[in-house]
Scaffold this active site. Structure first.
Site, PDB file in Angstrom:
ATOM      1  N   CYS A   1       0.712  -1.095  -0.225  1.00 47.46           N
ATOM      2  CA  CYS A   1      -0.138   0.031  -0.110  1.00 47.46           C
ATOM      3  C   CYS A   1       0.739   1.192  -0.222  1.00 47.46           C
ATOM      4  O   CYS A   1       0.512   2.303  -0.515  1.00 47.46           O
ATOM      5  CB  CYS A   1      -0.906   0.051   1.179  1.00 47.46           C
ATOM      6  SG  CYS A   1      -2.306  -1.253   1.225  1.00 47.46           S
TER       7      CYS A   1
ATOM      8  N   CYS B   1      14.966   0.165  -2.590  1.00 50.68           N
ATOM      9  CA  CYS B   1      13.585   0.410  -2.804  1.00 50.68           C
ATOM     10  C   CYS B   1      12.975   0.963  -1.624  1.00 50.68           C
ATOM     11  O   CYS B   1      13.466   1.629  -0.926  1.00 50.68           O
ATOM     12  CB  CYS B   1      12.842  -0.763  -3.332  1.00 50.68           C
ATOM     13  SG  CYS B   1      12.493  -2.415  -2.403  1.00 50.68           S
TER      14      CYS B   1
END
Length: 387
Positions: A192, A345
């Site tokens: 999310c 990331c």
């Protein structure tokens, strides 16, 4: 486990009056709720509203597992917390709020990371397990522990504008592995944080989870066992899918091959920690990387996140190549073959995939930033926004 049922006090008759007037629930049902226990895994977008409604309903003991602290980016959807709570442990804040909502309820905060070494012991003390996690290793761990202990698992998950909910109860129907025998490849399904989520969406799914939990505890109605409920907020559409128990399921099938908890990060393809295996993805901690850069070591920092993530937060001096483009842009990295390349990331899953890709392409000194830019924000540079 459940506590002995006791007569209601006069103030409790007043508090739960609307429950007591429901013939399907009534006094006996409310007494069962007060004597019952629920474990909520995750005090985030799903855990917050589920905990509020279960506490308000009078569930006697609610355990909360979460090792994180409140951050500003949580406040859009994690409605137990306020701006003043930023930086505080989520479970501590949740305990204060929930006890203020209903002093009848015992709140058990557990600031810890759930793993194979503690799950069975923790789960054993609760009647129903509510899964509000946002990662696949914990979902599979939750499922397997519930199957081994014979506990119902009230599942919920969300992404962008969609969510789903079900009850996985291997004694009466399928488990999570019957629906998803194998996890997706690392990085294939954005979190999310990476893909975004409508702030109101978790509340909708969490209320389904809370409703199913109350039904399980009181024995009323028909649960979602054997059914998956899917919700599309943009279309305002609900769809129901039937699920069957898989006789070949590795966990709950006729001849299960999994009889104990396993290494779930390894099962889901997450990067191994240093020393776990000879072929582990090389890792470097954020603090170590910062020290190497300060000392002048030539390190190429490669950011493989998506454009909206880079816009939200970035580490100064990093080269940005999105994950999907790395294979076609290897030429841009040729000049760095003789120096270290550290890939990052958001949390480390996607970057680990790129590290392996670069190693396979012949790059010899490639490392994964352990914990991603999130770890950098927490341990090196708090001015880099968390998202």
């Amino acid at each position: 486990m459940s506590r002995p049922e006791t007569p209601l006090r006069p103030d409790q008759f007043d508090r739960y009056r609307r429950h007591l007037t429901l013939p399907e629930l009534g006094l006996a049902g409310q007494q069962r709720l007060l004597a019952s226990s629920v474990l909520l895994i995750g005090a985030g977008g799903l855990g917050c509203p589920a905990a509020q409604y279960l506490a308000a309903a009078g569930v006697g003991r609610i355990g909360l597992i979460d090792d994180d602290v409140v951050s500003t980016s949580n406040l859009q959807r994690q409605i137990l917390y306020s701006t003043a709570d930023v930086g505080r442990p989520k479970v501590d804040v949740a305990k204060e709020r929930l006890e203020g909502l209903n002093p009848d309820v015992e709140i058990v905060p557990m600031r810890m990371r759930l793993d194979s070494s503690n799950a069975l012991e923790v789960f054993a003390d609760y009647d129903v397990i509510v899964d509000g996690t946002d990662n696949f290793p914990t979902r599979y761990l939750t499922n397997d522990a519930c199957v081994l202990l014979g506990k119902p698992n009230v599942h919920g998950s969300i992404f962008r504008f969609e969510g789903q909910a079900s009850v996985f109860d291997a004694a009466n129907g399928p488990c999570y592995r019957c629906l998803y025998p194998e996890p997706p490849p690392p990085g294939a399904v954005p979190s999310c944080a990476e893909g975004g989520v409508l702030g109101i969406l978790p509340g909708t799914i969490a209320l389904v989870q809370a409703t199913e939990t109350v039904k399980l505890l009181t024995g009323i109605g028909e649960t979602l066992c054997g059914r998956l409920l899917h919700y599309d907020a943009l279309e305002m559409a609900w769809r129901e899918f039937k699920m069957r128990k898989d006789p070949a399921c590795a966990m709950c099938g006729d001849q299960p091959s999994i009889e104990a908890l396993i290494d779930y990060e390894g099962f889901c393809g997450m990067p191994a920690r240093e020393g776990e295996a000879e072929d582990a993805i090389p890792q470097t901690a954020a603090a170590v990387l910062a020290k190497r850069r300060r000392e002048g070591e030539p390190v190429l920092l490669l950011d493989v996140r998506e454009a909206d993530e880079v816009e939200a937060a970035r580490i100064e001096g990093a080269l940005w190549i999105p994950l999907a483009d790395v294979g076609s842009r290897l030429g841009e990295l040729e000049s760095a073959r003789d120096q270290a390349i550290v890939v990052y990331c958001h949390h480390g899953g996607r970057s680990a995939k790129v590290v392996r890709q670069l190693m396979d392409a012949g790059f010899e000194t490639v490392e994964n930033l352990d914990g991603g830019i999130e770890a950098w924000s927490l341990t090196v540079d708090p001015d880099v926004p968390r998202y």
